[in-house]
Write a protein that holds these residues in place. Structure first.
Motif, PDB file in Angstrom:
ATOM      1  N   TYR A   1       0.844  -1.195   0.000  1.00  9.40           N
ATOM      2  CA  TYR A   1       0.000   0.000   0.000  1.00  9.40           C
ATOM      3  C   TYR A   1       0.880   1.246   0.000  1.00  9.40           C
ATOM      4  O   TYR A   1       1.938   1.290   0.638  1.00  9.40           O
ATOM      5  CB  TYR A   1      -0.916   0.016   1.229  1.00  9.40           C
ATOM      6  CG  TYR A   1      -2.074  -0.941   1.135  1.00  9.40           C
ATOM      7  CD1 TYR A   1      -3.227  -0.593   0.428  1.00  9.40           C
ATOM      8  CD2 TYR A   1      -2.025  -2.197   1.745  1.00  9.40           C
ATOM      9  CE1 TYR A   1      -4.304  -1.469   0.339  1.00  9.40           C
ATOM     10  CE2 TYR A   1      -3.090  -3.075   1.664  1.00  9.40           C
ATOM     11  CZ  TYR A   1      -4.227  -2.709   0.959  1.00  9.40           C
ATOM     12  OH  TYR A   1      -5.292  -3.586   0.859  1.00  9.40           O
ATOM     13  N   ASP A   2       0.431   2.271  -0.724  1.00  8.38           N
ATOM     14  CA  ASP A   2       1.203   3.509  -0.818  1.00  8.38           C
ATOM     15  C   ASP A   2       1.500   4.098   0.552  1.00  8.38           C
ATOM     16  O   ASP A   2       2.611   4.563   0.823  1.00  8.38           O
ATOM     17  CB  ASP A   2       0.433   4.547  -1.661  1.00  8.38           C
ATOM     18  CG  ASP A   2       0.258   4.112  -3.107  1.00  8.38           C
ATOM     19  OD1 ASP A   2       1.022   3.241  -3.554  1.00  8.38           O
ATOM     20  OD2 ASP A   2      -0.641   4.643  -3.782  1.00  8.38           O
ATOM     21  N   SER A   3       0.493   4.080   1.440  1.00  4.41           N
ATOM     22  CA  SER A   3       0.665   4.700   2.758  1.00  4.41           C
ATOM     23  C   SER A   3       1.728   3.981   3.581  1.00  4.41           C
ATOM     24  O   SER A   3       2.529   4.620   4.278  1.00  4.41           O
ATOM     25  CB  SER A   3      -0.664   4.713   3.518  1.00  4.41           C
ATOM     26  OG  SER A   3      -1.163   3.388   3.676  1.00  4.41           O
TER      27      SER A   3
ATOM     28  N   LEU B   1       4.232   2.155   2.354  1.00  7.65           N
ATOM     29  CA  LEU B   1       5.521   2.413   1.721  1.00  7.65           C
ATOM     30  C   LEU B   1       6.079   3.754   2.176  1.00  7.65           C
ATOM     31  O   LEU B   1       7.283   3.876   2.481  1.00  7.65           O
ATOM     32  CB  LEU B   1       5.377   2.378   0.198  1.00  7.65           C
ATOM     33  CG  LEU B   1       6.645   2.708  -0.605  1.00  7.65           C
ATOM     34  CD1 LEU B   1       7.760   1.698  -0.312  1.00  7.65           C
ATOM     35  CD2 LEU B   1       6.352   2.725  -2.102  1.00  7.65           C
ATOM     36  N   GLU B   2       5.231   4.769   2.227  1.00  5.18           N
ATOM     37  CA  GLU B   2       5.698   6.093   2.639  1.00  5.18           C
ATOM     38  C   GLU B   2       6.195   6.088   4.080  1.00  5.18           C
ATOM     39  O   GLU B   2       7.180   6.758   4.414  1.00  5.18           O
ATOM     40  CB  GLU B   2       4.590   7.128   2.457  1.00  5.18           C
ATOM     41  CG  GLU B   2       4.250   7.446   1.007  1.00  5.18           C
ATOM     42  CD  GLU B   2       5.456   7.913   0.211  1.00  5.18           C
ATOM     43  OE1 GLU B   2       6.306   8.656   0.771  1.00  5.18           O
ATOM     44  OE2 GLU B   2       5.574   7.515  -0.958  1.00  5.18           O
TER      45      GLU B   2
ATOM     46  N   GLU C   1      -4.059  -2.840  -7.164  1.00  2.00           N
ATOM     47  CA  GLU C   1      -2.601  -2.863  -7.102  1.00  2.00           C
ATOM     48  C   GLU C   1      -1.991  -2.119  -8.282  1.00  2.00           C
ATOM     49  O   GLU C   1      -0.945  -1.463  -8.152  1.00  2.00           O
ATOM     50  CB  GLU C   1      -2.100  -4.306  -7.039  1.00  2.00           C
ATOM     51  CG  GLU C   1      -2.366  -4.977  -5.697  1.00  2.00           C
ATOM     52  CD  GLU C   1      -1.924  -6.439  -5.667  1.00  2.00           C
ATOM     53  OE1 GLU C   1      -1.278  -6.885  -6.638  1.00  2.00           O
ATOM     54  OE2 GLU C   1      -2.227  -7.123  -4.679  1.00  2.00           O
TER      55      GLU C   1
ATOM     56  N   ARG D   1      -2.206   1.686  -7.657  1.00  2.00           N
ATOM     57  CA  ARG D   1      -1.322   2.272  -6.659  1.00  2.00           C
ATOM     58  C   ARG D   1      -0.084   2.894  -7.311  1.00  2.00           C
ATOM     59  O   ARG D   1       0.322   2.503  -8.395  1.00  2.00           O
ATOM     60  CB  ARG D   1      -0.896   1.207  -5.642  1.00  2.00           C
ATOM     61  CG  ARG D   1      -2.027   0.727  -4.757  1.00  2.00           C
ATOM     62  CD  ARG D   1      -1.583  -0.446  -3.902  1.00  2.00           C
ATOM     63  NE  ARG D   1      -2.756  -1.119  -3.337  1.00  2.00           N
ATOM     64  CZ  ARG D   1      -2.746  -2.361  -2.849  1.00  2.00           C
ATOM     65  NH1 ARG D   1      -1.612  -3.053  -2.835  1.00  2.00           N
ATOM     66  NH2 ARG D   1      -3.848  -2.895  -2.370  1.00  2.00           N
ATOM     67  N   LYS D   2       0.529   3.801  -6.575  1.00  2.00           N
ATOM     68  CA  LYS D   2       1.702   4.496  -7.088  1.00  2.00           C
ATOM     69  C   LYS D   2       3.002   3.882  -6.580  1.00  2.00           C
ATOM     70  O   LYS D   2       4.083   4.414  -6.818  1.00  2.00           O
ATOM     71  CB  LYS D   2       1.642   5.972  -6.681  1.00  2.00           C
ATOM     72  CG  LYS D   2       0.419   6.707  -7.220  1.00  2.00           C
ATOM     73  CD  LYS D   2       0.366   8.140  -6.703  1.00  2.00           C
ATOM     74  CE  LYS D   2      -0.885   8.861  -7.207  1.00  2.00           C
ATOM     75  NZ  LYS D   2      -0.986  10.238  -6.672  1.00  2.00           N
ATOM     76  N   SER D   3       2.875   2.738  -5.884  1.00  2.00           N
ATOM     77  CA  SER D   3       4.050   2.176  -5.214  1.00  2.00           C
ATOM     78  C   SER D   3       5.171   1.802  -6.187  1.00  2.00           C
ATOM     79  O   SER D   3       6.345   2.064  -5.917  1.00  2.00           O
ATOM     80  CB  SER D   3       3.654   0.952  -4.375  1.00  2.00           C
ATOM     81  OG  SER D   3       2.936   0.018  -5.143  1.00  2.00           O
TER      82      SER D   3
ATOM     83  N   ARG E   1       6.866   4.829  -7.497  1.00  2.00           N
ATOM     84  CA  ARG E   1       7.600   5.430  -6.372  1.00  2.00           C
ATOM     85  C   ARG E   1       8.902   4.671  -6.134  1.00  2.00           C
ATOM     86  O   ARG E   1       9.959   5.272  -5.906  1.00  2.00           O
ATOM     87  CB  ARG E   1       6.730   5.382  -5.113  1.00  2.00           C
ATOM     88  CG  ARG E   1       7.351   6.076  -3.903  1.00  2.00           C
ATOM     89  CD  ARG E   1       7.194   7.572  -4.013  1.00  2.00           C
ATOM     90  NE  ARG E   1       7.489   8.235  -2.752  1.00  2.00           N
ATOM     91  CZ  ARG E   1       8.635   8.846  -2.491  1.00  2.00           C
ATOM     92  NH1 ARG E   1       9.592   8.890  -3.405  1.00  2.00           N
ATOM     93  NH2 ARG E   1       8.829   9.456  -1.324  1.00  2.00           N
TER      94      ARG E   1
END
Length: 498
Positions: A291-293, A295-296, A323, A326-328, A331
């Motif tokens: 999840y992007d959150s 990962l950040e 999936e 998502r921007k993962s 990123r």
């Protein structure tokens, strides 16, 4: 057994006639073809033999030019006796001793599948030097040492090397062969070794946060490399491995048996301080699913603590529409700049790889390619199809069901011990899966699917995820005549007979 035991005398009798030797040597040695014939090796063997005066029987029963496809490794000369294995590598010119040692170490490791007692030598014809690997060290030795082994190696034993070095024996999964992994009973390819050394070097020479990526398709060895690096780093620091999926028994075994290695699922990290203060390095596996959150949060913690972070991912191995949204992945690409890319599939054999390629695109089918380790069953009744697929366990197939949905129960009949989400990162010798009416071929003969009962999941991606877990064999249980009609030509008996 492809390669046949052969006398070194027979190999060298035609050393003065290269053209005839090129035809004769593959014949007597049982080589698949003469394409890889190197006459210099024959001359090297002849040069080696000038250092001995022994009966011809001492030179008999050598395997010449044996190749293991995965990982790619070639052995110039192997002799297998009842007590030990003798390996002699041939060099026409001197190369660095470090490279000689590295090759012999790899060979010693692989040959331990044959015997506990391994003797590895390298002969350099240009300088007439003999080197031996002993107790982890390389040293130049006398020809008398090799002579004694040749004299004592008369009683040989017959071994099917293709069976011994089959993928199921030589390729180790950290999650499914966990005990063997912990004990170091595996071998990295040269490409993996190069990436590993590059990553370790960057970590040692960095005093700030650094993000290093490892990417590649299914079966290229990302997980093995990542956990090998974790094991190496754990010798000097505490390592956190974050798995972006559900943990399996293999994860729990590794954490219990590898000192300084902590393994957690990605969903565990809801806050920045969920990462222990004494962690020295963070490793993410299957990061294309994170999840992007989350990962950040990991990125922030990595930068705050000035840690190295190694990220393993495959942008194509995403199982749902969400999936892909998502921007993962983008990123991670930005963070890692130039990720290390694994390109060669090492988990599965060539047959399995080609079959999956043909299954998803029938246009890739070629008449000269056969699939003896692929099985197809037709059972229109779903309950019986499920029973059949699960019963394949008695033939060593691991049944993997498509992940089901809590919205719609259409796929509940496929429920079993494992599904396409729980096997992420794992591998098995043989895999069995069901293809039902959700799957069909479009007008261009590409495998397609109707919407999954959970509209977020992508059926074809789930199927590929499960099938690419297989090392050596696949069984498909199909429930529609359409699928039988389309898939059967891939497995036609006339192809198998060729």
């Amino acid at each position: 057994m492809t390669n046949k035991p052969v006398s070194l005398i027979q190999l060298t009798n035609l050393k003065d006639n290269e053209e005839l030797s090129k035809a004769f040597v593959p014949y007597i040695a049982g080589s698949p073809s003469g394409d890889g014939y190197r006459h210099q090796e024959i001359e090297d063997i002849a040069s080696l033999l000038t250092n001995f005066k022994l009966p011809e029987s001492c030179y008999s029963d050598f395997i010449y030019s044996y190749r293991i496809p995965h990982p790619s490794e070639e052995f110039d000369l192997i002799k297998i006796t009842k007590d030990h294995v003798l390996n002699i590598e041939l060099k026409s010119q001197m190369i660095s001793k470090a490279k000689i040692k590295e090759q012999l170490e790899r060979h010693e490791h692989v040959l331990k599948l044959l015997s506990d007692q391994i003797y590895c030598f390298t002969y350099v014809s240009q300088t007439n030097q003999l080197f031996r690997l002993y107790d982890g060290k390389l040293f130049e030795c006398s020809f008398e040492m090799l002579k004694e082994l040749l004299v004592s190696s008369l009683i040989t034993r017959e071994v099917d090397l293709n069976e011994v070095f089959s993928p199921k024996n030589i390729l180790v999964s950290p999650l499914n062969d966990s005990e063997r992994f912990v004990h170091g009973e595996y071998l990295l390819t040269q490409h993996q070794c190069d990436i590993k050394q590059n990553i370790l070097s960057k970590i040692r020479n960095c005093n700030s946060a650094v993000f290093l990526g490892i990417t590649g398709g299914p079966g290229t060895g990302k997980t093995l490399l990542l956990y090998d690096i974790a094991k190496e780093l754990s010798k000097t620091m505490k390592v956190l491995v974050i798995h972006c999926g559900e943990l399996c028994e293999g994860h729990r075994f590794l954490e219990s048996n590898l000192e300084n290695v902590q393994i957690r699922p990605a969903k565990h990290f809801r806050n920045d301080n969920d990462i222990d203060h004494d962690i020295g390095c963070i490793l993410l596996d299957e990061a294309q699913r994170i999840y992007d959150s989350i990962l950040e949060k990991i990125i922030r913690r990595t930068r705050f603590k000035k840690l190295p972070c190694i990220i393993s991912y495959d942008e194509k191995q995403r199982l749902s529409h969400s999936e892909f949204k998502r921007k993962s992945v983008s990123r991670i690409d930005t963070l890692c700049e130039k990720p290390f890319k694994l390109t060669t599939t090492i988990r599965a054999n060539e047959e399995t790889i080609q079959f999956i390629d043909c299954l998803f695109n029938l246009n890739n089918n070629h008449k000269n390619v056969s699939f003896p380790n692929i099985k197809l069953f037709y059972e229109p009744n779903k309950k019986r199809a499920s029973d059949l697929a699960k019963s394949m366990g008695i033939h060593d197939y691991q049944y993997i069901g498509l992940t089901t949905s809590s919205y719609d129960r259409k796929l509940d009949y496929q429920k079993g011990d494992l599904n396409t989400h729980t096997v992420i990162g794992q591998e098995f010798d043989k895999v069995c899966m069901i293809m039902d009416e959700h799957f069909f071929y479009d007008e261009e003969n590409h495998l397609s699917s109707s919407p999954h009962p959970n509209p977020d999941y992508i059926c074809t991606n789930l199927l590929r995820q499960g099938l690419t877990r297989a090392r050596i064999g696949i069984a498909l249980v199909v429930t529609t005549e359409h699928l039988v009609k389309k898939i059967l030509p891939l497995l036609a008996s006339e192809k198998t007979a060729q």
